[in-house]
Design a protein around this motif. Structure first.
Motif, PDB file in Angstrom:
ATOM      1  N   THR A 106      -7.027   7.981   3.208  1.00  0.00           N
ATOM      2  CA  THR A 106      -7.769   6.776   3.581  1.00  0.00           C
ATOM      3  C   THR A 106      -8.056   5.975   2.326  1.00  0.00           C
ATOM      4  N   ASP A 107      -8.522   4.746   2.504  1.00  0.00           N
ATOM      5  CA  ASP A 107      -8.753   3.842   1.372  1.00  0.00           C
ATOM      6  C   ASP A 107     -10.102   4.122   0.705  1.00  0.00           C
TER       7      ASP A 107
ATOM      8  N   ALA B  21     -14.521   3.621   1.292  1.00  0.00           N
ATOM      9  CA  ALA B  21     -14.399   3.959   2.707  1.00  0.00           C
ATOM     10  C   ALA B  21     -15.598   3.337   3.422  1.00  0.00           C
TER      11      ALA B  21
ATOM     12  N   GLU C 109     -14.331   7.362  11.901  1.00  0.00           N
ATOM     13  CA  GLU C 109     -13.007   7.848  11.512  1.00  0.00           C
ATOM     14  C   GLU C 109     -13.061   9.201  10.815  1.00  0.00           C
TER      15      GLU C 109
ATOM     16  N   PHE D  34      -4.978   0.611   1.495  1.00  0.00           N
ATOM     17  CA  PHE D  34      -4.660   0.202   2.864  1.00  0.00           C
ATOM     18  C   PHE D  34      -3.182  -0.122   3.053  1.00  0.00           C
TER      19      PHE D  34
ATOM     20  N   ASP E 216      -2.736   9.390   7.814  1.00  0.00           N
ATOM     21  CA  ASP E 216      -3.707   8.481   7.198  1.00  0.00           C
ATOM     22  C   ASP E 216      -4.534   7.851   8.311  1.00  0.00           C
TER      23      ASP E 216
ATOM     24  N   ASN F  51      -7.299   4.743   8.711  1.00  0.00           N
ATOM     25  CA  ASN F  51      -7.914   3.657   7.952  1.00  0.00           C
ATOM     26  C   ASN F  51      -7.878   2.338   8.713  1.00  0.00           C
TER      27      ASN F  51
END
Length: 292
Positions: A61-62, A65, A82, A107, A121, A123
């Motif tokens: 994930t980015d 967050a 998430e 992202f 992933d 995101n």
């Protein structure tokens, strides 16, 4: 062996037998604990998937967050929609919280072409035909609606329809369906401002560099309740036709886990887990008017 000397009938029969055996051995379902079909066929034996790191599920994930998807910029905390979904999927696949490893993935990198170093992933990435050319997706884990956020008292805040936003200076994060909505639904008279991160878009809104920003609805409610106090949710966009925008888990284009992960998401939707997590972590969207 000199196969050329074998009778044709016997050779044909052997071929039929071999084909039947192959079909009989092929994976038939995609449920956790069973088997998966997809880019490559992979057993879905719980906790024994062919993951990037053996015995561990790697989730990308980015960073940062963002809430309400994650809490305190900590994907591993299990808090936020998430984060909770990721651990629920992991559990469905046979991996406890101690067997989940988080990896920072910007992202746009998540759905860019190329080999991935994560198993999936998560995101806020919408499933789309164009992205499917580079990566694989699970089935959707969240039905998305896009919304407009503007400063209270501004002209954009008074918008009642899509047409009312046409002359506004709008902004959104690059590579998002939010930006697609601006270009394809609103058709603004001036080019939208494009930002690398939502944080930059929010700063531009605060500073008056844009009249409004477009984000997904839960993020819109979080922005107005916790981040930009003098901002308001102007409204949400209706879903176009039968097409439904959904967030999906992103996997490598050739991932052998896609069927297993999809089956896990489907099971969580069927047993009500996704609905319960949405109710717990995401703001109710009923109060946002629909922009026509």
């Amino acid at each position: 062996m000199r196969l050329v000397n074998r009778p044709l009938r016997r050779t044909a029969w052997a071929t039929v037998v071999l084909l039947a055996a192959a079909v009989g051995c092929a994976p038939q379902d995609a449920s956790p604990g069973g088997s998966a079909s997809g880019q490559g066929k992979q057993s879905c034996d719980r906790g024994k998937l062919a993951t990037v790191a053996s015995g561990t599920l790697t989730v990308g994930t980015d960073k940062p967050a963002y809430a309400p998807w994650f809490a305190d910029d900590d994907p591993a905390g299990g808090k936020g929609f998430e984060s909770a979904v990721a651990y629920a999927v992991a559990k469905q696949l046979g991996y406890g919280k101690d067997k989940v490893r988080w990896q920072t993935v910007p992202f746009n990198n998540a759905f860019a072409p190329g080999e991935k170093k994560f198993d999936f992933d998560i995101n806020q990435i919408s499933i789309s035909a164009s992205r499917k050319q580079a990566v694989a997706f699970s089935s959707g884990y969240y039905d998305v609606r896009q919304a407009v956020v503007a400063l209270k008292g501004s002209k954009a805040a008074k918008a009642k329809s899509v047409a009312d936003l046409k002359d506004a200076k709008l902004g959104a994060q690059v590579g998002t369906t939010s930006l697609d909505v601006i270009n394809d639904t609103i058709h603004p008279s001036q080019s939208p401002a494009v930002f690398q991160k939502n944080d930059l878009a929010k700063s531009a809104l605060k500073n008056g560099q844009v009249d409004a920003v477009v984000v997904d609805l839960p993020t819109a409610f979080y922005i107005t309740s916790a981040e930009v106090k003098d901002a308001t949710v102007v409204g949400q966009f209706r879903t176009g036709g039968t097409a439904k925008e959904q967030f999906g888990l992103v996997l490598d284009k050739e991932s052998r886990l896609t069927g297993c992960v999809t089956a896990a998401v489907d099971a969580l939707r069927k047993d009500g887990t996704l609905a319960a997590l949405e109710k717990k972590w995401l703001t109710d969207a009923v109060s946002a008017p629909v922009l026509k």
